[in-house]
Structure formats: structure tokens, C-alpha cells
Design an enzyme around this catalytic site. Structure first.
Site, PDB file in Angstrom:
ATOM      1  N   ILE A 248     -65.096  35.145  18.411  1.00  0.00           N
ATOM      2  CA  ILE A 248     -66.351  35.906  18.386  1.00  0.00           C
ATOM      3  C   ILE A 248     -66.928  35.633  16.999  1.00  0.00           C
ATOM      4  O   ILE A 248     -66.490  36.204  16.011  1.00  0.00           O
ATOM      5  CB  ILE A 248     -66.116  37.406  18.612  1.00  0.00           C
ATOM      6  CG1 ILE A 248     -65.477  37.642  19.987  1.00  0.00           C
ATOM      7  CG2 ILE A 248     -67.422  38.170  18.504  1.00  0.00           C
ATOM      8  CD1 ILE A 248     -65.170  39.102  20.295  1.00  0.00           C
ATOM      9  N   PRO A 249     -67.896  34.725  16.909  1.00  0.00           N
ATOM     10  CA  PRO A 249     -68.224  34.097  15.619  1.00  0.00           C
ATOM     11  C   PRO A 249     -69.126  34.932  14.709  1.00  0.00           C
ATOM     12  O   PRO A 249     -70.279  34.576  14.446  1.00  0.00           O
ATOM     13  CB  PRO A 249     -68.908  32.793  16.053  1.00  0.00           C
ATOM     14  CG  PRO A 249     -69.586  33.147  17.335  1.00  0.00           C
ATOM     15  CD  PRO A 249     -68.669  34.128  18.019  1.00  0.00           C
ATOM     16  N   CYS A 250     -68.581  36.017  14.175  1.00  0.00           N
ATOM     17  CA  CYS A 250     -69.353  36.848  13.241  1.00  0.00           C
ATOM     18  C   CYS A 250     -69.680  36.091  11.958  1.00  0.00           C
ATOM     19  O   CYS A 250     -70.601  36.474  11.229  1.00  0.00           O
ATOM     20  CB  CYS A 250     -68.622  38.148  12.944  1.00  0.00           C
ATOM     21  SG  CYS A 250     -66.928  37.963  12.385  1.00  0.00           S
ATOM     22  N   HIS A 251     -68.951  34.993  11.682  1.00  0.00           N
ATOM     23  CA  HIS A 251     -69.246  34.205  10.478  1.00  0.00           C
ATOM     24  C   HIS A 251     -70.598  33.507  10.581  1.00  0.00           C
ATOM     25  O   HIS A 251     -71.125  33.025   9.576  1.00  0.00           O
ATOM     26  CB  HIS A 251     -68.139  33.171  10.236  1.00  0.00           C
ATOM     27  CG  HIS A 251     -67.954  32.179  11.343  1.00  0.00           C
ATOM     28  ND1 HIS A 251     -67.176  32.444  12.455  1.00  0.00           N
ATOM     29  CD2 HIS A 251     -68.452  30.925  11.535  1.00  0.00           C
ATOM     30  CE1 HIS A 251     -67.203  31.405  13.270  1.00  0.00           C
ATOM     31  NE2 HIS A 251     -67.972  30.469  12.733  1.00  0.00           N
TER      32      HIS A 251
END
Length: 284
Positions: A248-251
Site C-alpha cells: 500500500i504505497p504511502c511513500h
């Protein structure tokens, strides 16, 4: 895979140390030889480490970490989406390859803190440093990058699931980590995510899945996509609570100015993640 996850994790540590050194010494503009000396490698070896891990030279990789580059990503995010899809990095392909669902735990489990639930966990090497991986019987519930303190990461898992039974199970958690980072994606064996969060948090996490590899959104952009324009702060809070890093690419969420902003696993790791994705989009 010729290079093991342990070797890639070691490469990551050297690359992160090199980036932190460059940041600290920015006014002096140190050359590659100085950077190599700082991380205790020869210049040629440092070149090989970057090429093995990122697929590009140190100079090229560092270009992806500049403010000008991230500003350009924000300005041209639709063209990045198209390029990402053409390179096979689109969120659509990732979702179909990796997930049957990204679903929340049952309301009963959420309210009771996971009572009666068994969670298997372990610590493992990844291309972005060590991680804590944990899973319920319904899927992966935690993937957090770990600094030098494993106990802090484990304490966060206990805080999220205070009444669950946590069981150290290196084989099960290790198989999940191998699937995520080392093996080709298998559409016939999708990876299920079983996350604990409010309805709003889960909506934000599902929206994160739609940001393509190599692309970014600002917090305000993400809020607008959720139909919550003006709720950037609430969205940022949900992003910060994401329990499953990388997948889950919060970056991929940065500030409106193009600055990287904060990251639960450290801003250096956020920068390296984005640089790694940019190298795969543009560098090969």
C-alpha cells in the site's frame, strides 16, 4: 533470482548511508570518491552496488531524488501514469497480480482488539532493509520496515492488535516476504491483505493502491480523489497509519511543494523507494 534478499538489504543500507552523507555534506558537493570512502567501498564497488540494486548509476539515481524531479512528477502525473502502465508498473496490473482484496477485519474483531485471533509474524530482509511481516488466517495484516529496534516495530503490532495471540512464525511470514519481494507476481495466487482500520482509513489505503509505480500525488490531490477536498490533514493522518508499507504505497504521497515530507519508516527510505521506482520506470 541471482541476488538474495539479504544481499539487496545490505545494498540498501549502503545506498541509504550514501544518500544521508550527500544530504549532510550538500554545501560541499562531495564527489563520488568521497561518498564511496564514507560507506567504506571503492568507487568501482559503489558503482556496482547501485547498478545491482537500482539498475542505474549513482549519478542517475540521485537525479530522481531532487526537488525539481518530484515537482515535475506532480505537474505531469497523468503522463507518468501512462508511462508506468506501458512499463508494466501500473497499479491496475499490480492489483490484479497481487490481490483478491484489500479488506478490513470484521467489526467484531476491530472493536475487540483481535481477541481470539492468531497472528504469525517474523523479521526478514528486503531490498529496502529489514521488515516485520505478520498475517492473520485471512491475509497479510502488517508489513513495516524496521530500523535498528525490532522491539519498537513489534510493540506497534501489539498496539494494533492488543488482544490477539502473536506467534513468531518465520517460515510463514518469510514465504510472504519472498512472494512480495523475490518471486515473480503470480496472478493465480493473489496476495490478500487483511487490514485493521476505520472505514475512512481503508478508503484512503485503497486509493493509495491506484497511484502508479514511479508516480506521486500530493496529499491535497489524494483528498480530492476521495471526494474530500479540504481534508488533506485527515488524509495525511490515514496515510501515516498505513500498516502495510510498500504494497500500500504511502511513500508515493508527497507535499504540494514537491518535498518528500515525512514517512513512518524514515524519510531516507521514502526517498530511496521513490528513486528505485523511478529507476525502473525511466532507467532501463
Amino acid at each position: 533470482m541471482n541476488t538474495t534478499l539479504r544481499e539487496l538489504s545490505r545494498d540498501y543500507r549502503r545506498i541509504a548511508a550514501a544518500i544521508e552523507y550527500l544530504d549532510d555534506q550538500l554545501p560541499e558537493q562531495p564527489d563520488l570518491q568521497s561518498v564511496a570512502r564514507h560507506v567504506h567501498l571503492s568507487q568501482a564497488h559503489l558503482q556496482r552496488v547501485f547498478s545491482r540494486w537500482a539498475g542505474v548509476s549513482p549519478k542517475r539515481f540521485l537525479q530522481y531524488l531532487t526537488l525539481d524531479y518530484t515537482k515535475d512528477l506532480l505537474r505531469n502525473r497523468e503522463s507518468v501514469l501512462a508511462a508506468s502502465a506501458a512499463a508494466g508498473l501500473s497499479s491496475v496490473s499490480r492489483i490484479h497480480d497481487l490481490y483478491v482484496s484489500c479488506e478490513g477485519v470484521s467489526p467484531n474483531q476491530y472493536g475487540r482488539g483481535g481477541v481470539g485471533l492468531a497472528i504469525d509474524y517474523g523479521f526478514h530482509a528486503t531490498p529496502f532493509g529489514e521488515c516485520l511481516a505478520a498475517a492473520t488466517d485471512r491475509g497479510l495484516c502488517c508489513l513495516r520496515f524496521v530500523g535498528s529496534d525490532r522491539s519498537a516495530a513489534l510493540a506497534e503490532l501489539r498496539k494494533d492488535w492488543p488482544r490477539a495471540q502473536l506467534r513468531k512464525h518465520d517460515r510463514r511470514s518469510g514465504e510472504l516476504v519472498e512472494r512480495i519481494f523475490a518471486r515473480p507476481w503470480q496472478a493465480d495466487k493473489p496476495l490478500c491483505l487483511n487490514v485493521k482500520g476505520t472505514n475512512f482509513q481503508i478508503q484512503v489505503w485503497q486509493a493509495l493502491l491506484k497511484i502508479p509505480g514511479g508516480g506521486v500525488l500530493s496529499y491535497s490531490d489524494l483528498a480530492a480523489r476521495l471526494g474530500r477536498a479540504g481534508a488533506s490533514r485527515a488524509v495525511a493522518g490515514a496515510v501515516a497509519r498505513n500498516p502495510i508499507h510498500y504494497l500500500i504505497p504511502c511513500h508515493r504521497v508527497i507535499r504540494n511543494t514537491g518535498a518528500f515530507g515525512g514517512y513512518h519508516a524514515g524519510v531516507t527510505r521514502k526517498r530511496v523507494l521513490l528513486g528505485w521506482e523511478a529507476a525502473r520506470l525511466h532507467g532501463r
